[in-house]
Structure formats: C-alpha cells, structure tokens
Write a protein that holds these residues in place. Structure first.
Motif, PDB file in Angstrom:
ATOM      1  N   ALA A   1       1.014  -1.300  -0.038  1.00 42.66           N
ATOM      2  CA  ALA A   1       0.000  -0.069  -0.011  1.00 42.66           C
ATOM      3  C   ALA A   1       0.851   1.314   0.059  1.00 42.66           C
ATOM      4  O   ALA A   1       0.630   2.100  -0.799  1.00 42.66           O
ATOM      5  N   GLU A   2       1.729   1.163   0.588  1.00 42.68           N
ATOM      6  CA  GLU A   2       2.770   2.647   0.928  1.00 42.68           C
ATOM      7  C   GLU A   2       3.415   2.645  -0.493  1.00 42.68           C
ATOM      8  O   GLU A   2       3.536   3.661  -1.174  1.00 42.68           O
ATOM      9  N   LEU A   3       3.839   1.527  -1.215  1.00 41.83           N
ATOM     10  CA  LEU A   3       4.585   1.472  -2.514  1.00 41.83           C
ATOM     11  C   LEU A   3       3.437   2.225  -3.517  1.00 41.83           C
ATOM     12  O   LEU A   3       4.167   3.154  -4.314  1.00 41.83           O
ATOM     13  N   ILE A   4       2.447   1.748  -3.512  1.00 37.88           N
ATOM     14  CA  ILE A   4       1.345   2.242  -4.508  1.00 37.88           C
ATOM     15  C   ILE A   4       1.164   3.673  -4.256  1.00 37.88           C
ATOM     16  O   ILE A   4       1.256   4.504  -5.225  1.00 37.88           O
ATOM     17  N   ASN A   5       1.009   4.140  -3.047  1.00 39.24           N
ATOM     18  CA  ASN A   5       1.172   5.511  -2.721  1.00 39.24           C
ATOM     19  C   ASN A   5       2.139   6.276  -3.212  1.00 39.24           C
ATOM     20  O   ASN A   5       1.884   7.461  -3.624  1.00 39.24           O
ATOM     21  N   ARG A   6       3.097   6.050  -2.766  1.00 45.43           N
ATOM     22  CA  ARG A   6       4.323   6.806  -2.909  1.00 45.43           C
ATOM     23  C   ARG A   6       4.832   6.867  -4.370  1.00 45.43           C
ATOM     24  O   ARG A   6       5.548   7.776  -4.943  1.00 45.43           O
ATOM     25  N   LEU A   7       4.616   5.743  -5.071  1.00 49.83           N
ATOM     26  CA  LEU A   7       5.261   5.505  -6.432  1.00 49.83           C
ATOM     27  C   LEU A   7       3.898   6.027  -7.482  1.00 49.83           C
ATOM     28  O   LEU A   7       4.533   6.014  -8.700  1.00 49.83           O
ATOM     29  N   ASP A   8       2.960   6.174  -7.146  1.00 48.65           N
ATOM     30  CA  ASP A   8       2.053   6.501  -8.220  1.00 48.65           C
ATOM     31  C   ASP A   8       1.791   5.475  -9.040  1.00 48.65           C
ATOM     32  O   ASP A   8       1.635   5.599 -10.443  1.00 48.65           O
ATOM     33  N   VAL A   9       1.519   4.045  -8.669  1.00 47.04           N
ATOM     34  CA  VAL A   9       1.399   2.899  -9.456  1.00 47.04           C
ATOM     35  C   VAL A   9       0.013   2.303  -9.081  1.00 47.04           C
ATOM     36  O   VAL A   9      -0.531   2.530  -8.241  1.00 47.04           O
ATOM     37  N   VAL A  10       0.061   1.400 -10.025  1.00 46.72           N
ATOM     38  CA  VAL A  10      -1.188   0.433  -9.829  1.00 46.72           C
ATOM     39  C   VAL A  10      -0.749  -0.922  -9.512  1.00 46.72           C
ATOM     40  O   VAL A  10       0.480  -1.242  -9.887  1.00 46.72           O
ATOM     41  N   LEU A  11      -1.697  -1.634  -9.136  1.00 50.10           N
ATOM     42  CA  LEU A  11      -1.613  -3.079  -8.632  1.00 50.10           C
ATOM     43  C   LEU A  11      -2.205  -3.886  -9.944  1.00 50.10           C
ATOM     44  O   LEU A  11      -3.522  -3.953 -10.046  1.00 50.10           O
ATOM     45  N   LEU A  12      -1.300  -4.956 -10.651  1.00 43.83           N
ATOM     46  CA  LEU A  12      -1.835  -5.836 -11.456  1.00 43.83           C
ATOM     47  C   LEU A  12      -1.559  -7.080 -10.792  1.00 43.83           C
ATOM     48  O   LEU A  12      -0.604  -7.571 -10.282  1.00 43.83           O
TER      49      LEU A  12
END
Length: 126
Positions: A73-84
């Motif tokens: 969750a922190e990676l998604i938030n900080r990196l502006d990414v989506v999860l596949l």
C-alpha cells in the motif's frame, strides 16, 4: 501465498519509469537481503516477500498475508503505481489513475482503499 503481483506506473497508456529513490526509501527499513535485481523483505509482523525491480515496475513474489500488504500500500501511494494481479482486477489508488492505463486494463480496474488489509482482500476475492 504462491502468486506474484506487479506494481506498474503508467502515463498516457504506456509504462512509465518508477522513482528508484522513493522505491528504496520505502523498502529500506524492511530489506533483509538483496542483490542487483531483487530484495527480500520482512514486515514488522514477520511476513515476507521477494521483490524484483526493473525501471518500469516491481514484481512482488509470494507475498505472505499481513504486513507485506501494508508495504505494498505504501509503495502504491508513494510511487503513483497500480497493482496488477494475474486473474484479478487492476487495483487503482484513485479514479484519476484510470485514464493513464492502457485501454485493455481500464474497464476492469477498481479503486481500493490504500490499506494492506483492503488490498489483500481485493486480491484474494478473485
């Protein structure tokens, strides 16, 4: 868990580079081993995963239930990414991210609260 999930950044429908410094800043407190392309992390609750890095994304291999998903969750938030998630929906942090996805991912993408528990639940429900 015996699956992999992928974190990918998109801009105008195409893969976009990740912020390597921000990636390492998030992961650094949890790294227990690393080499040139991967890191092995352990969350505070003892859950573990191996993460493979390249300039366009992260593959999180065999994420265990628990705190690993808080790190995701922190990676998604900080990196502006989506999860596949293979076999599951594309997970967005906010509705505005949908317009950056390739067309083939847009219709089935869902917005999920950015908490480890919510992300884990969304993945496991498919």
């Amino acid at each position: 868990m015996s699956y992999s999930i992928f974190l990918q950044r998109f801009a105008q429908g195409k893969p976009a580079p990740l912020d390597e410094a921000a990636t390492l800043e998030v992961l650094h407190p949890f790294i227990v081993a690393q080499d040139s392309t991967s890191v092995f992390i352990r969350a505070r609750d003892g859950s573990e995963a191996e993460i493979y890095r390249d300039p366009s994304g992260l593959m999180i291999d065999r994420p265990e239930q628990g705190g690993i998903f808080d790190i995701v969750a922190e990676l998604i938030n900080r990196l502006d990414v989506v999860l596949l998630s293979p076999g599951g929906p594309t997970i967005l942090r906010c509705e505005a991210d949908r317009s950056h996805l390739p067309n083939e991912f847009q219709n089935d993408a869902i917005v999920v609260e950015l908490s480890g528990a919510a992300i884990q639940c969304a993945i496991e429900s498919f």
